[in-house]
Design an enzyme around this catalytic site. Sequence first.
Site, PDB file in Angstrom:
ATOM      1  NE  ARG A 166      -3.561  -2.326  -0.060  1.00  0.00           N
ATOM      2  CZ  ARG A 166      -3.005  -3.382  -0.657  1.00  0.00           C
ATOM      3  NH1 ARG A 166      -1.857  -3.292  -1.306  1.00  0.00           N
ATOM      4  NH2 ARG A 166      -3.623  -4.529  -0.646  1.00  0.00           N
ATOM      5  CB  SER A 244      -8.993  -1.410   4.312  1.00  0.00           C
ATOM      6  OG  SER A 244      -9.505  -2.574   3.713  1.00  0.00           O
ATOM      7  CD  GLU A 338      -5.747   0.863   2.358  1.00  0.00           C
ATOM      8  OE1 GLU A 338      -5.622  -0.205   2.984  1.00  0.00           O
ATOM      9  OE2 GLU A 338      -6.427   0.970   1.324  1.00  0.00           O
TER      10      GLU A 338
HETATM   11  C1  LIG Z   1     -15.575   0.674  -0.999  1.00  0.00           C
HETATM   12  C2  LIG Z   1     -14.088   0.820  -1.198  1.00  0.00           C
HETATM   13  C3  LIG Z   1     -13.302  -0.310  -1.390  1.00  0.00           C
HETATM   14  C4  LIG Z   1     -11.920  -0.188  -1.592  1.00  0.00           C
HETATM   15  N1  LIG Z   1     -11.166  -1.319  -1.763  1.00  0.00           N
HETATM   16  C5  LIG Z   1      -9.832  -1.208  -1.960  1.00  0.00           C
HETATM   17  C6  LIG Z   1      -9.031  -2.390  -2.139  1.00  0.00           C
HETATM   18  O1  LIG Z   1      -9.528  -3.507  -2.171  1.00  0.00           O
HETATM   19  N2  LIG Z   1      -7.690  -2.239  -2.294  1.00  0.00           N
HETATM   20  C7  LIG Z   1      -7.110  -1.003  -2.298  1.00  0.00           C
HETATM   21  O2  LIG Z   1      -5.875  -0.950  -2.463  1.00  0.00           O
HETATM   22  N3  LIG Z   1      -7.836   0.121  -2.139  1.00  0.00           N
HETATM   23  C8  LIG Z   1      -9.173   0.057  -1.968  1.00  0.00           C
HETATM   24  N4  LIG Z   1      -9.920   1.185  -1.771  1.00  0.00           N
HETATM   25  C9  LIG Z   1      -9.258   2.503  -1.747  1.00  0.00           C
HETATM   26  C10 LIG Z   1      -9.305   3.253  -3.073  1.00  0.00           C
HETATM   27  O3  LIG Z   1     -10.376   2.835  -3.876  1.00  0.00           O
HETATM   28  C11 LIG Z   1      -8.013   3.135  -3.893  1.00  0.00           C
HETATM   29  O4  LIG Z   1      -6.922   3.560  -3.132  1.00  0.00           O
HETATM   30  C12 LIG Z   1      -8.091   3.935  -5.189  1.00  0.00           C
HETATM   31  O5  LIG Z   1      -6.958   3.663  -5.982  1.00  0.00           O
HETATM   32  C13 LIG Z   1      -8.151   5.443  -4.958  1.00  0.00           C
HETATM   33  O6  LIG Z   1      -8.402   6.046  -6.209  1.00  0.00           O
HETATM   34  P1  LIG Z   1      -9.062   7.469  -6.315  1.00  0.00           P
HETATM   35  O7  LIG Z   1      -9.037   7.847  -7.748  1.00  0.00           O
HETATM   36  O8  LIG Z   1     -10.387   7.456  -5.672  1.00  0.00           O
HETATM   37  O9  LIG Z   1      -8.043   8.356  -5.486  1.00  0.00           O
HETATM   38  P2  LIG Z   1      -8.368   9.638  -4.587  1.00  0.00           P
HETATM   39  O10 LIG Z   1      -9.101   9.200  -3.366  1.00  0.00           O
HETATM   40  O11 LIG Z   1      -8.997  10.696  -5.412  1.00  0.00           O
HETATM   41  O12 LIG Z   1      -6.889  10.062  -4.172  1.00  0.00           O
HETATM   42  C14 LIG Z   1      -6.143   9.230  -3.294  1.00  0.00           C
HETATM   43  C15 LIG Z   1      -4.721   9.803  -3.193  1.00  0.00           C
HETATM   44  O13 LIG Z   1      -4.080   9.674  -4.451  1.00  0.00           O
HETATM   45  C16 LIG Z   1      -3.724  10.956  -4.960  1.00  0.00           C
HETATM   46  N5  LIG Z   1      -3.982  10.940  -6.398  1.00  0.00           N
HETATM   47  C17 LIG Z   1      -5.125  10.601  -7.036  1.00  0.00           C
HETATM   48  N6  LIG Z   1      -4.933  10.675  -8.363  1.00  0.00           N
HETATM   49  C18 LIG Z   1      -3.655  11.080  -8.559  1.00  0.00           C
HETATM   50  C19 LIG Z   1      -2.853  11.350  -9.707  1.00  0.00           C
HETATM   51  N7  LIG Z   1      -3.337  11.232 -10.943  1.00  0.00           N
HETATM   52  N8  LIG Z   1      -1.573  11.751  -9.506  1.00  0.00           N
HETATM   53  C20 LIG Z   1      -1.059  11.870  -8.278  1.00  0.00           C
HETATM   54  N9  LIG Z   1      -1.762  11.638  -7.160  1.00  0.00           N
HETATM   55  C21 LIG Z   1      -3.043  11.245  -7.308  1.00  0.00           C
HETATM   56  C22 LIG Z   1      -4.600  11.965  -4.218  1.00  0.00           C
HETATM   57  O14 LIG Z   1      -4.001  13.244  -4.141  1.00  0.00           O
HETATM   58  C23 LIG Z   1      -4.695  11.293  -2.860  1.00  0.00           C
HETATM   59  O15 LIG Z   1      -3.538  11.561  -2.123  1.00  0.00           O
HETATM   60  C24 LIG Z   1     -11.316   1.096  -1.583  1.00  0.00           C
HETATM   61  C25 LIG Z   1     -12.114   2.237  -1.379  1.00  0.00           C
HETATM   62  C26 LIG Z   1     -13.491   2.091  -1.196  1.00  0.00           C
HETATM   63  C27 LIG Z   1     -14.337   3.316  -0.985  1.00  0.00           C
END
Ligand SMILES: Cc1cc2nc3c(=O)[nH]c(=O)nc-3n(C[C@H](O)[C@H](O)[C@H](O)COP(=O)(O)OP(=O)(O)OC[C@H]3O[C@@H](n4cnc5c(N)ncnc54)[C@H](O)[C@@H]3O)c2cc1C
Length: 356
Positions: A166, A244, A338
């Site tokens: 992670r 998580s 996380e």
């Molecule tokens: C119901 C649920 C289930 C999930 N299950 C999992 C799982 O099984 N495994 C897992 O690993 N995660 C899981 N997650 C967490 C999450 O979905 C992931 O971490 C996902 O990759 C986040 O993507 P996002 O576009 O929503 O990022 P955001 O929430 O928009 O951003 C997260 C971070 O990444 C940065 N960021 C986003 N895009 C960029 C970019 N293009 N360049 C630089 N920085 C950037 C943001 O600034 C922030 O710091 C889950 C979340 C939810 C709500």
Amino acid sequence: MPETLAELTTLRVGGPAAEIVHATTEQALLDAVRSADAVGSPLLIVAGGSNLVVGDGGFEGTVVRVGTTGVHASSDVPDAAVCGGVTVTVAAGEPWEPFVEHAVEQGWVGTEALSGIPGSVGATPVQNVGAYGQEVADTVASVRCWDRVDDVQRTFAAADCGFGYRTSRFKQDPARFVVLDVTFQFRAGRLSAPVRYAELARTLGVQVGARAPMRDVREAVLGLRRAKGMVLDASDHDTWSAGSFFTNPLLARDVADRLPPDAPRWTQPDGTVKTSAAWLIEHSGFSRGYGTQRVALSGKHTLALTNRGGATTAELLDLAAEIQHGVHGRYGVWLVNEPVLVGCGLPAPDASTTVG
Ligand SMILES: Cc1cc2nc3c(=O)[nH]c(=O)nc-3n(C[C@H](O)[C@H](O)[C@H](O)COP(=O)(O)OP(=O)(O)OC[C@H]3O[C@@H](n4cnc5c(N)ncnc54)[C@H](O)[C@@H]3O)c2cc1C
């Protein structure tokens, strides 16, 4: 147009932003980032908002929402079925789950166990997204970024991304890199990568290490995830979360030895021992649904902190801190969040108990 971070995050908490820019092209994304940096305005990159907790005070700066699109596949060789290689470059703003669905349909092997994860493709290398025995580090070939410090584009080969559990160099250095696109290297086929996760293998009726039809793996993962509230569903408060909330702790061997014999333990290549955050939470007296009318553990999974409607970030973090203290008091292990916390915080981890 959304004005608060609550409207941009799956937890639906977070105050107003001074400015929100929606960037649907790479040029618009670069312009927004460079303009903010030129005047020294604080910058927050948001994509799906599914791994983000923003304080009730909001964000005093520019929020840039990544909405770039584009999926470009090129086979390594004319007959991909023979050599099995497909290289696919995906814009950062593409949503992850539809991309996985597409990959499974195309016979691109290696992300099928990551079905159902919300958010964008560009965020997947940030925390090296993982689930059910796969992580994106398995298939990422390179990540193209904007380097805000040196004002240049950089492409990092997977080996230089600093991928770990992670984490990555992008998560470690959050004010520096904006991911522009991600290039994946897939094997082509109809069977999945070897199934490494015992619960998934049981569901599929195969041995750990065996392959199964990719579509079956995807459906099995989606079923398991839905049962745990880990697939977004606006009508189900158990999914109003950031997934998580705590990572599984990596413990020094002597700390792990002090856990009860029935605590899960997975020895890592570096000698540390990973245990289950969900197990620690449950065995510290926090059961599913624990909390208040507004913030509570998911009714389906103790690892997800959820907004039951009308919650504030402060309430959410109070519950998170209560769990951290409860687990630490019981087992001497400090759970680490996380999701990325912006404009808010939790007590720092206790280095004497948790490593990594
Ligand atoms: C119901 C649920 C289930 C999930 N299950 C999992 C799982 O099984 N495994 C897992 O690993 N995660 C899981 N997650 C967490 C999450 O979905 C992931 O971490 C996902 O990759 C986040 O993507 P996002 O576009 O929503 O990022 P955001 O929430 O928009 O951003 C997260 C971070 O990444 C940065 N960021 C986003 N895009 C960029 C970019 N293009 N360049 C630089 N920085 C950037 C943001 O600034 C922030 O710091 C889950 C979340 C939810 C709500």
